[in-house]
Design a protein around this motif. Structure first.
Motif, PDB file in Angstrom:
ATOM      1  N   SER A  92     -10.057  -9.825   8.811  1.00  0.00           N
ATOM      2  CA  SER A  92      -9.285  -8.602   9.056  1.00  0.00           C
ATOM      3  C   SER A  92      -9.079  -8.356  10.543  1.00  0.00           C
ATOM      4  O   SER A  92      -8.056  -7.836  10.956  1.00  0.00           O
ATOM      5  N   LEU A  95      -6.090 -10.439  11.634  1.00  0.00           N
ATOM      6  CA  LEU A  95      -4.847  -9.836  11.167  1.00  0.00           C
ATOM      7  C   LEU A  95      -4.483  -8.656  12.063  1.00  0.00           C
ATOM      8  O   LEU A  95      -3.334  -8.491  12.455  1.00  0.00           O
ATOM      9  N   GLY A  96      -5.486  -7.842  12.413  1.00  0.00           N
ATOM     10  CA  GLY A  96      -5.251  -6.703  13.294  1.00  0.00           C
ATOM     11  C   GLY A  96      -4.742  -7.125  14.660  1.00  0.00           C
ATOM     12  O   GLY A  96      -3.801  -6.531  15.202  1.00  0.00           O
ATOM     13  N   MET A  99      -1.064  -8.248  14.318  1.00  0.00           N
ATOM     14  CA  MET A  99      -0.135  -7.134  14.169  1.00  0.00           C
ATOM     15  C   MET A  99      -0.010  -6.362  15.485  1.00  0.00           C
ATOM     16  O   MET A  99       1.077  -5.915  15.842  1.00  0.00           O
ATOM     17  N   PHE A 116      -0.161   0.968  12.483  1.00  0.00           N
ATOM     18  CA  PHE A 116      -0.732  -0.269  11.963  1.00  0.00           C
ATOM     19  C   PHE A 116      -2.235  -0.143  11.725  1.00  0.00           C
ATOM     20  O   PHE A 116      -2.765  -0.728  10.787  1.00  0.00           O
ATOM     21  N   LEU A 120      -3.947  -1.275   8.321  1.00  0.00           N
ATOM     22  CA  LEU A 120      -4.948  -2.340   8.310  1.00  0.00           C
ATOM     23  C   LEU A 120      -6.252  -1.888   7.666  1.00  0.00           C
ATOM     24  O   LEU A 120      -6.868  -2.644   6.914  1.00  0.00           O
ATOM     25  N   ASP A 124      -7.697  -3.695   4.376  1.00  0.00           N
ATOM     26  CA  ASP A 124      -9.029  -4.281   4.407  1.00  0.00           C
ATOM     27  C   ASP A 124      -9.900  -3.713   3.285  1.00  0.00           C
ATOM     28  O   ASP A 124     -10.590  -4.459   2.594  1.00  0.00           O
TER      29      ASP A 124
END
Length: 143
Positions: A92, A95-96, A99, A116, A120, A124
């Protein structure tokens, strides 16, 4: 001065390889060398060793040095959830970062960065709920 090892960069690819590697270990009675796991997964041994090192630091697997060395699970496969693996690999967070990199330093980008963050957190939480329901045991392939 002690050199810190660089952990395996998190991604959904590393997550998939980690699940497969753990399933291979679960299907073996004895320790399994990384080259054997890499051959079975048809993956690069170096990448796989980085993933295995991350799993070992999290105490999901143990490593044994020497002639009969290799890796093995520290718990039964039905006791290791996919959520644990996901969290250990810090998917996660990657991914953060990805983004966040898509936003800019301008006012709109700063606003989107905040939006975002909420998205997120929700993703998650949802992901972990699903992954908690599944264990490595489900992915063992018997030959």
């Amino acid at each position: 001065m002690t050199a810190n090892r660089k952990p395996c960069p998190p991604s959904f690819r590393t997550f998939g390889l980690a699940i497969q590697a753990l399933a291979v270990l679960a299907s073996n009675e004895q320790t399994c060398p990384s080259c054997t796991i890499a051959d079975q997964l048809q993956s690069e041994a170096t990448l796989l060793r980085k993933i295995l090192a991350t799993l070992a630091r999290a105490q999901l697997i143990e490593t044994r040095e020497g002639r009969d060395g290799g890796y093995r699970l520290l718990r039964a496969a039905d006791q290791i959830t996919l959520a644990e693996v996901y969290q250990v690999l810090q998917i996660s967070e990657e991914l953060g970062r990805n983004m966040e990199e898509a936003t800019g330093p301008h006012p709109y980008g700063i606003t989107m960065k905040g939006a975002f963050a909420g998205l997120l957190a929700e993703l998650d939480e949802s992901m972990l709920r699903v992954l908690e329901k599944h264990t490595i045991a489900e992915y063992i392939v018997r030959h």
